[in-house]
Design a protein around this motif. Structure first.
Motif, PDB file in Angstrom:
ATOM      1  N   LYS A 139       0.686  -1.357   0.067  1.00 32.88           N
ATOM      2  CA  LYS A 139       0.066  -0.030  -0.102  1.00 32.88           C
ATOM      3  C   LYS A 139       0.864   1.151   0.015  1.00 32.88           C
ATOM      4  O   LYS A 139       1.979   1.313   0.503  1.00 32.88           O
ATOM      5  CB  LYS A 139      -1.023  -0.134   1.261  1.00 32.88           C
ATOM      6  N   ASN A 140       0.308   2.431  -0.496  1.00 31.63           N
ATOM      7  CA  ASN A 140       0.687   3.672  -0.401  1.00 31.63           C
ATOM      8  C   ASN A 140       2.337   3.735  -1.212  1.00 31.63           C
ATOM      9  O   ASN A 140       3.184   4.226  -0.531  1.00 31.63           O
ATOM     10  CB  ASN A 140       1.217   4.112   0.912  1.00 31.63           C
ATOM     11  N   VAL A 141       2.141   3.098  -2.227  1.00 33.91           N
ATOM     12  CA  VAL A 141       3.471   3.070  -3.216  1.00 33.91           C
ATOM     13  C   VAL A 141       3.441   4.436  -3.788  1.00 33.91           C
ATOM     14  O   VAL A 141       2.670   5.022  -4.487  1.00 33.91           O
ATOM     15  CB  VAL A 141       3.233   2.063  -4.438  1.00 33.91           C
ATOM     16  N   TYR A 149       6.957   3.149 -11.296  1.00 32.82           N
ATOM     17  CA  TYR A 149       7.464   1.749 -10.911  1.00 32.82           C
ATOM     18  C   TYR A 149       6.363   1.264 -10.376  1.00 32.82           C
ATOM     19  O   TYR A 149       5.354   1.560  -9.771  1.00 32.82           O
ATOM     20  CB  TYR A 149       8.646   1.971 -10.167  1.00 32.82           C
ATOM     21  N   LYS A 150       6.591  -0.272 -10.240  1.00 28.82           N
ATOM     22  CA  LYS A 150       5.750  -1.236  -9.653  1.00 28.82           C
ATOM     23  C   LYS A 150       6.323  -1.996  -8.722  1.00 28.82           C
ATOM     24  O   LYS A 150       7.590  -2.163  -8.992  1.00 28.82           O
ATOM     25  CB  LYS A 150       5.126  -1.891 -10.674  1.00 28.82           C
ATOM     26  N   VAL A 151       5.880  -2.402  -7.631  1.00 27.40           N
ATOM     27  CA  VAL A 151       6.071  -3.049  -6.647  1.00 27.40           C
ATOM     28  C   VAL A 151       5.274  -4.323  -6.437  1.00 27.40           C
ATOM     29  O   VAL A 151       3.660  -4.200  -6.406  1.00 27.40           O
ATOM     30  CB  VAL A 151       6.104  -2.246  -5.220  1.00 27.40           C
ATOM     31  N   SER A 197       2.508 -11.176  -4.439  1.00 31.47           N
ATOM     32  CA  SER A 197       1.154 -10.442  -4.365  1.00 31.47           C
ATOM     33  C   SER A 197       0.962  -9.903  -5.867  1.00 31.47           C
ATOM     34  O   SER A 197       1.634  -9.991  -6.833  1.00 31.47           O
ATOM     35  CB  SER A 197       1.466  -9.373  -3.430  1.00 31.47           C
ATOM     36  N   ALA A 198      -0.178  -9.265  -6.057  1.00 32.77           N
ATOM     37  CA  ALA A 198      -0.479  -8.582  -7.232  1.00 32.77           C
ATOM     38  C   ALA A 198       0.469  -7.303  -7.237  1.00 32.77           C
ATOM     39  O   ALA A 198       0.819  -6.805  -6.098  1.00 32.77           O
ATOM     40  CB  ALA A 198      -1.917  -8.049  -7.238  1.00 32.77           C
ATOM     41  N   VAL A 199       0.668  -6.664  -8.309  1.00 31.27           N
ATOM     42  CA  VAL A 199       1.715  -5.760  -8.557  1.00 31.27           C
ATOM     43  C   VAL A 199       0.951  -4.518  -8.320  1.00 31.27           C
ATOM     44  O   VAL A 199      -0.254  -4.388  -8.913  1.00 31.27           O
ATOM     45  CB  VAL A 199       2.201  -5.879 -10.084  1.00 31.27           C
ATOM     46  N   VAL A 200       1.505  -3.397  -7.749  1.00 30.28           N
ATOM     47  CA  VAL A 200       1.008  -2.179  -7.397  1.00 30.28           C
ATOM     48  C   VAL A 200       1.956  -1.122  -7.970  1.00 30.28           C
ATOM     49  O   VAL A 200       2.815  -0.996  -8.129  1.00 30.28           O
ATOM     50  CB  VAL A 200       0.777  -1.881  -5.984  1.00 30.28           C
ATOM     51  N   LYS A 201       1.162  -0.308  -8.929  1.00 23.96           N
ATOM     52  CA  LYS A 201       1.877   1.041  -9.541  1.00 23.96           C
ATOM     53  C   LYS A 201       2.031   2.283  -8.794  1.00 23.96           C
ATOM     54  O   LYS A 201       0.798   2.674  -8.108  1.00 23.96           O
ATOM     55  CB  LYS A 201       1.258   1.181 -10.732  1.00 23.96           C
TER      56      LYS A 201
END
Length: 998
Positions: free
Chosen positions: A81-83, A149-151, A160-164
């Motif tokens: 969260k909060n990327v 970027y994605k994490v 996990s699912a990728v978060v942008k």
């Protein structure tokens, strides 16, 4: 292990076998004694939910199976969260919150979670990262650009699912700078931060591609907490910068809220300097709020503006139209002028009074030394330069080039040539467009045309216009709608104009347009037609489209004018066709205008047929006569007075226009969303009869109580051109004269109701048939003097009758005897009331009592009109709803037949308190059942049952607590909940208060 056998007897000391299965595969087995706890360990082949079962056995057989499901292995970690990606001096720092939970029921140890970073093309940049941040080189380029970027979190190989991250701007801008949101790419130069993490609701800043602006939608439950950070902008200490921002909302019904800050990074924590405190936004795009805010950075560096959306939950949409930063200004330069005002001329002339006061301080608060030079601009044109001492007042008159919105700019400069802070005043100067011309009438006499109209007295904003500001121009119309030649050489100051024409040999219509002008500002032109040429003689009839063409029938208004025929649901009254107005909306009028007719004869009149579609048709018809350049309304008819489903004959006397040429305009006015039509047929100019009294209708209640008075109403109509003078009305009962009354007079084409008081007694029988007759000695049409018949039935009591009734005469006395009543001896009978005999949308029903205890105006339905109900104005209790009276959806469907009793919700949405009270019932215990429903599940209704043993006064009722309060929440009719409500013995009345909408 179990401690008992299957039959419940003790199994103490016995040995049993056990078998354990995982996903139906045997993984463990063995033996143990009764009551012993057994623990086994087994490895699963893969992560996930597994179904386990266990059973015991002995010589007698196997036990029932015990089952259990369990997730075994490492789980799928929750998404980070909060990327966020932040940039500073060539380095981008990607941060996120540590992941400590799983998205499923699997095992996770937050200390063992690692992270993988991907670039925008899904290439792995770094993996097996144990920290919750990562730095990457993002060098400056020749132009400003964005990156993201994605994490993903990894739990022992499970990702996990990728978060942008939101896009981050790389580089910096110099002032002046403008953000206009011209494209998604430009919007992405801004950084979005969803602080309350509700992106699944779309409740954070996003790009509105249709209107090119930044937007945030409301959240249904939570307050907004969302940031829009500007690109990096380099600001210098020792200077001031002006931030301009345009902010508005979607609907003025909802208040949005925003605050504006700036700081040295695109994060909420960095927003340390408040520019605009939390401010409510009430204005939409047409009246957007414009903020002009001053920034004074304490040190040179890269800064970001932060727009913080903090609207309450369940509002609408908040927009930023644009923002910009003006060119830097030295803090040693003058501050802005004060008291800047531009006051337009109140008479609407293109001039204004301009005033302000020169600044006394610099932007950093020091006193200004020397003279201050002030330049004033109107638009881009410099209109004034003055040089005065600091703090002095400046004022002058300015004449503009015409009416319009002007921006005045005030620019102060000190003695050293340092230009100070600008000030702006936006103002409308001059005249607003006038309202359109109304009351337009054209009159032709020989080769002369005279046009008259109502003077225009206000502009489009409703301001009263000063005397002498209005003029008018008259134009011909070409190609059906375009203005052609201007007929007046000079502006017309009066409200009339005449000019000559070559009159045609046959009557025709010529269209003209009139254009109102307020000072130098043109209003909207309006067209009207003038019938020119010889008038048509009487009699004259418009019965079909060919008549309209032959006799110059024209139309006007915002509507369509189709011709009806035998193929339509409404059939012609006569001939093969009729005339229709199909309205474009409600509260709008449209008209048919006859040709010019020469009125003659002893009793000239206009006669026409009007069709009322259904009882939902509440439209109106007005009759206007135009004579010698003056138009006036001579009659108005209400469709609620007409018989539904048939053609009705309407007449208007034209006696005052005898010997003159006139035109008649039939205007339909739409008030019904259900029936958006007016129908006309057989429009005739006739020489009518002098005397003709019509017995139009007779009405009486269907039921009458024993010995109680009721009324028979008879409506009379003068269907001729002269006053009737005195005439009599006779009421007949079962063919015998029952009463007679005199009517003093009835003017032409008007109606009057007379009332006769009657009673019903057992001695008179169980029913009576009434008719009525109008008697006028010189009546020229005696065929319409009698009404139809109406039957009144004597109400039969539901109470039991006595038995053993005898009587005898003894001397001067009558002795009467009867048997005492025993309620247990009476046979009961079922009574069903389906309300089908009720008058459509009537406010009463025979024997029942409707009480409106809340007394508040009721609501309605946006797409359906209800006769007699004006939403937000009418107060009402129950009424008879008739689904056959209009085109209603299935939500209004009756349980049986087409009618039922209905109560509407309150317009203010308060608690309804409407009572529906039955007729008096026998005083014995009885069951009562009924069907009820709400309009829709989303609008539930509540219902209670009360009873009275005294009277039908509300204060005498007692609530049935066993019945309780029933909530109706269904499209379907519901029967009263079992057991059926029972009225106690000696309960003569039963009501249902707070009853559902339908």
């Amino acid at each position: 292990m179990p401690s008992t056998l299957y039959d419940g007897t003790s199994a103490a000391g016995t040995t049993m076998g056990y078998s354990i299965y995982a996903d139906d595969v045997l993984i463990k087995e063995g033996t143990a004694t009764a009551g012993q706890k057994v623990t086994e360990t087994a490895a699963m082949a893969q992560n996930g939910i597994h179904r386990f079962k266990a059973e015991c056995s002995n010589a007698a057989g196997r036990s029932p199976v015990a089952k259990y499901s369990y997730y075994a292995g490492y789980g799928v970690p929750s998404s980070p969260k909060n990327v966020k990606l932040l940039w500073n001096d060539g380095t981008g720092t990607l941060t996120w919150e540590p992941v400590t939970t799983c998205a499923d029921e699997g095992y996770i140890n937050s200390q063992e979670v690692t992270y993988t970073v991907y670039d925008s093309k899904d290439n792995v940049v770094a993996e097996n990262i144990a920290a919750d941040s990562y730095s990457v080189s993002l060098p400056l380029k020749s132009t400003y650009y964005t990156a993201y970027y994605k994490v993903a979190a990894v739990n022992h190989g499970v990702s996990s699912a990728v978060v942008k991250s939101y896009p981050c701007g790389i580089g910096s801008y110099e002032a002046p700078y403008a953000m206009n949101f011209n494209s998604l790419r430009e919007f992405n130069y801004n950084t979005v931060y969803d602080a309350n993490q509700d992106p699944e609701n779309g409740s954070t800043w996003q790009y509105d591609s249709q209107y090119k602006r930044a937007m945030i939608r409301y959240h249904a439950a939570g307050q907004a907490d969302d940031w829009l950070f500007s690109p990096n902008i380099r600001l210098e200490s020792g200077y001031a910068y002006v931030l301009n921002a345009t902010v508005f909302e979607q609907s003025m019904r909802y208040a949005e809220r925003i605050a504006i800050y700036y700081g040295k990074n695109a994060t909420a924590d960095a927003m340390t300097t408040e520019l605009l405190p939390p401010t409510d936004i009430y204005d939409n795009e047409d009246t957007a709020q414009h903020f002009r805010l001053i920034m004074k950075p304490g040190e040179t560096g890269t800064y970001n503006i932060g727009f913080h959306a903090i609207s309450d939950a369940n509002q609408d949409r908040l927009y930023i139209g644009s923002y910009d930063i003006e060119e830097k200004i030295l803090l040693a330069a003058p501050d802005a002028v004060t008291e800047a005002e531009v006051t337009p001329d109140e008479l609407g002339y293109a001039k204004a009074a301009v005033s302000c006061r020169l600044p006394e301080k610099t932007l950093e608060g020091a006193n200004i030394s020397g003279k201050v030079t002030l330049d004033i601009f109107r638009g881009e044109t410099k209109i004034k330069t003055v040089q005065r001492n600091p703090g002095e007042a400046v004022s002058f008159q300015d004449t503009t080039e015409g009416s319009g919105v002007y921006r005045y700019t005030f620019v102060p400069t000190d003695a050293s040539g340092r230009q100070g802070l600008k000030s702006y005043v936006d103002v409308f100067i001059g005249a607003y467009p006038p309202q359109p011309v109304t009351g337009r009438v054209g009159y032709n006499d020989g080769n002369l045309v005279r046009l008259n109209w109502e003077p225009v007295t206000a502009d489009i904003l409703g301001h009263t216009l000063p005397e002498g500001s209005m003029t008018y121009n008259i134009y011909t119309i070409v190609n059906g709608k375009e203005t052609g030649e201007k007929l007046n050489s000079e502006p017309i100051a009066d409200n009339h104009f005449e000019f000559g024409i070559d009159a045609p040999a046959a009557q025709t219509t010529i269209p003209y347009a009139i254009l109102p002008v307020n000072r130098d500002v043109y209003g909207e032109s309006t067209a009207f037609a003038v019938a020119v040429g010889p008038a048509y003689p009487m009699p004259l009839a418009y019965d079909d489209a060919a008549d309209g063409t032959a006799y110059n029938l024209t139309t006007s208004g915002s509507a369509r004018f189709p011709i009806g025929n035998n193929k339509n649901a409404v059939k012609p009254y006569s001939g093969n066709e009729y005339f229709v107005i199909s309205f474009n909306g409600i509260q709008a009028g449209a008209s048919y205008m006859t040709g010019k007719v020469a009125i003659s004869g002893e009793n000239p009149a206009l006669s026409f047929m009007a069709f009322r579609n259904t009882t939902a048709d509440v439209n109106e018809i007005s009759v206007y006569v135009s004579c010698e350049g003056v138009e006036k309304e001579v009659a108005r008819f209400y469709n609620t007075d007409l018989k539904p489903g048939e053609w009705n004959n309407l007449k208007v006397s034209l006696s005052e226009y005898s010997g003159k040429n006139i035109q008649v305009r039939l205007e339909g006015y739409c008030l019904s969303r259900t029936v958006m039509y007016s129908y006309f047929d057989d429009i005739k100019f006739i020489n009518d009869a002098g005397y003709d009294v019509k017995a139009k209708s007779i009405s009486a209640p269907e039921l009458a109580d024993n010995g109680q008075p009721f009324y028979v109403d008879v409506t009379l109509h003068n269907d001729a051109a002269k006053n009737t003078g005195k005439f009599n009305v006779i009421l007949y009962r079962d063919g015998e004269k029952a009463a007679e009354t005199e009517v003093a007079d009835l003017t032409p084409y008007t109606s009057k109701a007379v009332r006769f008081r009657q009673t019903m007694t057992p001695a008179q029988g169980d029913e009576a048939v009434f008719t009525a007759e109008a008697v006028l000695d010189n009546d020229e049409n005696k065929g319409n003097n009698r009404t139809g018949s109406v039957t009144v039935h004597r109400r039969t009591s539901l109470l039991p009758t006595v038995s053993g009734f005898t009587g005898e005469r003894k001397g001067n006395e009558d002795n009467l005897k009867w048997n005492a009543n025993n309620p247990d001896d009476y046979e009961t009978s079922e009574i069903t009331e389906d309300f089908e005999s009720g008058e459509p949308f009537g406010r009463n029903f025979n024997g029942w009592t409707f009480v409106d205890m809340d007394g508040m105006p009721v609501g309605g339905f946006g797409n359906y009109s209800i006769p007699g109900i004006e939403i937000g104005t009418t107060t009402a209790s129950f009424f008879v709803f008739d689904t056959a009276a209009g085109t209603y959806s299935d939500s209004f469907k009756a349980h049986s037949g087409t009618k039922y009793l209905a109560s509407l919700y309150r317009h203010d949405f308060g608690e309804v308190n409407d009572w529906l009270i039955s007729p008096e019932l026998p005083g014995s215990e009885q069951e009562i059942s009924f069907w009820a429903k709400s309009y829709a599940p989303s609008t539930p209704e509540k219902i209670q049952l009360w009873y009275s043993t005294k009277s039908n006064d509300i204060e005498d009722f007692v609530r049935d607590l066993e019945f309780g309060t029933v909530e109706l929440r269904s499209y379907d009719w519901q029967k009263s909940p079992p057991p059926s409500p029972k009225a106690p013995a000696t309960s003569p009345y039963v009501p249902w208060p707070k009853t559902p909408s339908c």
